[in-house]
Design an enzyme around this catalytic site. Structure first.
Site, mmCIF file in Angstrom:
data_model
loop_
_atom_site.group_PDB
_atom_site.id
_atom_site.type_symbol
_atom_site.label_atom_id
_atom_site.label_comp_id
_atom_site.label_asym_id
_atom_site.label_seq_id
_atom_site.Cartn_x
_atom_site.Cartn_y
_atom_site.Cartn_z
ATOM 1 N N ILE A 278 47.124 -65.024 3.933
ATOM 2 C CA ILE A 278 47.222 -63.493 5.266
ATOM 3 C C ILE A 278 48.667 -63.713 5.425
ATOM 4 O O ILE A 278 49.159 -64.984 6.182
ATOM 5 C CB ILE A 278 45.816 -64.258 6.308
ATOM 6 C CG1 ILE A 278 44.795 -64.613 5.975
ATOM 7 C CG2 ILE A 278 46.205 -63.485 7.740
ATOM 8 C CD1 ILE A 278 44.476 -63.502 4.817
ATOM 9 N N GLU B 251 48.864 -55.899 -1.136
ATOM 10 C CA GLU B 251 48.459 -54.883 -0.755
ATOM 11 C C GLU B 251 48.210 -53.727 -1.978
ATOM 12 O O GLU B 251 47.982 -52.554 -1.671
ATOM 13 C CB GLU B 251 49.599 -53.953 0.532
ATOM 14 C CG GLU B 251 49.750 -54.431 1.724
ATOM 15 C CD GLU B 251 50.485 -54.099 3.068
ATOM 16 O OE1 GLU B 251 50.357 -52.800 2.613
ATOM 17 O OE2 GLU B 251 50.740 -54.464 4.055
ATOM 18 N N GLN C 179 70.982 -59.234 -15.178
ATOM 19 C CA GLN C 179 71.912 -59.380 -15.547
ATOM 20 C C GLN C 179 73.511 -58.730 -15.754
ATOM 21 O O GLN C 179 74.296 -59.347 -16.338
ATOM 22 C CB GLN C 179 71.106 -58.256 -16.622
ATOM 23 C CG GLN C 179 71.374 -57.703 -18.319
ATOM 24 C CD GLN C 179 70.940 -59.128 -19.018
ATOM 25 O OE1 GLN C 179 70.475 -59.481 -18.175
ATOM 26 N NE2 GLN C 179 71.601 -59.201 -20.144
ATOM 27 N N ILE C 180 73.203 -57.440 -15.344
ATOM 28 C CA ILE C 180 75.163 -57.278 -14.875
ATOM 29 C C ILE C 180 75.958 -58.085 -14.146
ATOM 30 O O ILE C 180 76.727 -58.228 -14.708
ATOM 31 C CB ILE C 180 74.783 -56.043 -13.849
ATOM 32 C CG1 ILE C 180 74.406 -54.696 -14.761
ATOM 33 C CG2 ILE C 180 76.768 -55.538 -13.219
ATOM 34 C CD1 ILE C 180 73.673 -53.523 -13.295
ATOM 35 N N LEU C 181 75.291 -58.973 -13.534
ATOM 36 C CA LEU C 181 76.136 -60.373 -12.703
ATOM 37 C C LEU C 181 76.068 -61.509 -13.687
ATOM 38 O O LEU C 181 76.454 -62.366 -13.285
ATOM 39 C CB LEU C 181 75.626 -60.604 -11.514
ATOM 40 C CG LEU C 181 75.659 -59.924 -10.296
ATOM 41 C CD1 LEU C 181 75.234 -58.621 -10.031
ATOM 42 C CD2 LEU C 181 75.606 -60.687 -9.067
ATOM 43 N N LEU D 76 41.639 -59.739 5.136
ATOM 44 C CA LEU D 76 40.585 -58.543 4.229
ATOM 45 C C LEU D 76 39.891 -60.015 3.246
ATOM 46 O O LEU D 76 39.184 -60.183 2.849
ATOM 47 C CB LEU D 76 41.220 -57.514 4.093
ATOM 48 C CG LEU D 76 39.860 -56.624 2.754
ATOM 49 C CD1 LEU D 76 39.123 -55.845 3.797
ATOM 50 C CD2 LEU D 76 41.153 -55.266 2.554
ATOM 51 N N SER E 85 48.962 -53.307 -9.152
ATOM 52 C CA SER E 85 50.084 -52.145 -9.279
ATOM 53 C C SER E 85 48.635 -51.914 -10.410
ATOM 54 O O SER E 85 48.072 -50.271 -10.471
ATOM 55 C CB SER E 85 50.791 -52.282 -10.303
ATOM 56 O OG SER E 85 51.481 -52.315 -10.267
ATOM 57 N N GLY F 84 49.968 -48.737 4.726
ATOM 58 C CA GLY F 84 50.521 -50.025 4.551
ATOM 59 C C GLY F 84 51.066 -49.663 3.201
ATOM 60 O O GLY F 84 52.336 -50.919 3.050
#
Ligand code: COS
Length: 386
Positions: A158, A364, A337-339, A126, A367, A243
């Protein structure tokens, strides 16, 4: 009102996807991300399990399990490998489009080749360089001839452009500059005049190829036209509604993998003589991650449930994709961040999750486009109510 308890079929599809993900996708995901390429073998195995036709009728080799089953499966698959999952999502979408809008000849000719993996996967052509969020601005044209149609123009972004055996291609067929007539065509990947571009170098989802497609005097037969002349645009919009449930589910899967990885890590990693899960800073991150993912899960399932009930679901699909992709990115970021420093290395999968999820708030429909769809629908409903 909504019933989110999976029925036997939905549970079976989810379990099939989960086992396939842990047996096939997970062990290959890091190398696929590192080396790129295309996961043909994994997709062939997915086809054998019915995962390329989850919402397609059994007559054409699908499993006819519906949109909720599809969403559950995509989430499980994406926990292991987003790149393979997006190729599978687009192929499912193409199979649904052909089954829904095709003539009986088109369905017999193409749908089983999509669900069986004979076409490897399907592609959705598209977007163009100058027509992404505004696909009606496309320049690709289909000229009528005695024998059929001749396509000229270029598509961009694509998914699976290197390997797809069948593309749905949208092109101008008439109308005016301001309001073009757009039609959809079914174009086999081996059609002379269809030239596949090289894969783009992307931030993430390295095992999903994203290419241009050039059409140079590409001749296609009369019967390549899908549905009615100049009525292709609504087909694209309807396909994208479905989708977006898939991409919301995919984002949910990637972010769930990141959240679970980080939560487990926090119980094992010791600092100041205690596991870091004992610190409130970490507890809040873990709690926020899982709360946001629970909300995302409810939203994608609601959109899928509405689709299964044959009720309008466009707004809900856009909301689900918007929320799951944006919050999912935040979840992956918190997980990293935790790691700490380990999260930033390729020794751990979390940096891949963060890179892989980023595009889910772009493809697709960005936002921003989801917000257009949502706000237009709200305005329309107020207008209808007077
Ligand atoms: N279902 C069915 N038909 C729909 C529809 C939907 N969800 N949304 C729009 N349509 C129809 C309209 O009814 C209208 O039909 P008519 O020609 O019969 O009047 C036609 O499609 C055009 O609709 P509209 O005027 O709303 O189109 P716009 O050009 O204003 O575009 C947006 C609307 C922005 C929502 C659309 O262009 C869009 O979704 N853009 C993002 C594209 C995208 O997601 N690209 C990613 C590609 S995959 S990587």
């Amino acid at each position: 009102m909504f019933d989110f308890q999976p029925n036997e079929t939905q549970e079976m599809i989810r379990e099939t996807a989960k086992q396939f993900a842990s047996r096939v996708l997970e062990p290959r995901a890091a190398a696929l991300d590192r080396d790129g390429g295309f996961p043909s073998e994994s997709l062939t195995e997915a086809a054998e399990l019915g995962l390329l036709g989850i919402n397609v009728s059994e007559e054409y080799g699908g499993v006819q399990a519906g949109a909720v089953a599809y969403s559950l499966a995509v989430t499980e698959l994406a926990r292991a490998c987003a790149a393979t999952t997006v190729a599978l999502c687009v192929s499912n979408m193409v199979a649904e489009v052909v089954e829904h809008f095709g003539t009986s000849e088109q369905r017999s000719e193409h749908v089983e080749k999509l669900t069986s993996g004979e076409y490897v996967v399907g592609g959705f052509a598209l977007s163009e360089a100058g027509a992404g969020s505004d696909p009606r601005g496309m320049k690709t044209r289909a000229q009528k001839t005695d024998k059929g149609w001749v396509l000229n123009g270029s598509k961009l972004w694509i998914t699976s452009g290197t390997h797809a055996g069948l593309f749905v291609v949208w092109a101008r067929t008439g109308g005016t500059e301001e309001r073009p007539g757009i039609s959809a065509f079914l174009v086999r990947g081996d059609t002379p005049g269809l030239i596949r571009g090289k894969p783009e170098h992307k931030m993430g989802q390295h095992g999903s190829t994203t290419t241009a497609l050039d059409f140079e005097d590409c001749e296609i037969p009369e019967e390549a036209l899908l549905s009615e002349l100049d009525r292709g645009f609504p087909i694209a919009m309807m396909a994208l509604d479905g989708g977006r449930i898939g991409i919301g589910s995919l984002a949910l899967g990637v972010a769930s993998a990141a959240a679970d990885y980080a939560a487990k890590y926090s119980t094992e990693r010791q600092q100041f003589g205690r596991p870091i899960s004992a610190f409130q800073a970490i507890q809040w991150m873990v709690a926020n991650n899982h709360t946001e993912l629970d909300a995302a899960r409810l939203m994608v399932l609601r959109a899928a449930w509405l689709k299964d009930q044959k009720q309008p679901f466009s707004r809900e699909a856009s909301m689900a994709k918007l929320f799951a992709s944006e919050r999912g990115f935040g979840v992956c970021n918190r997980a990293l961040q935790i790691l700490g420093g380990y999260g930033y290395t390729q020794e751990f999968p979390v940096e891949r999750y963060l890179r892989d999820i980023r595009v889910t708030s772009i493809y697709e429909g960005t936002s921003e486009i989801q917000r257009v769809v949502i706000s237009r629908d709200i305005a329309r409903r107020f207008a209808e109510a007077g």
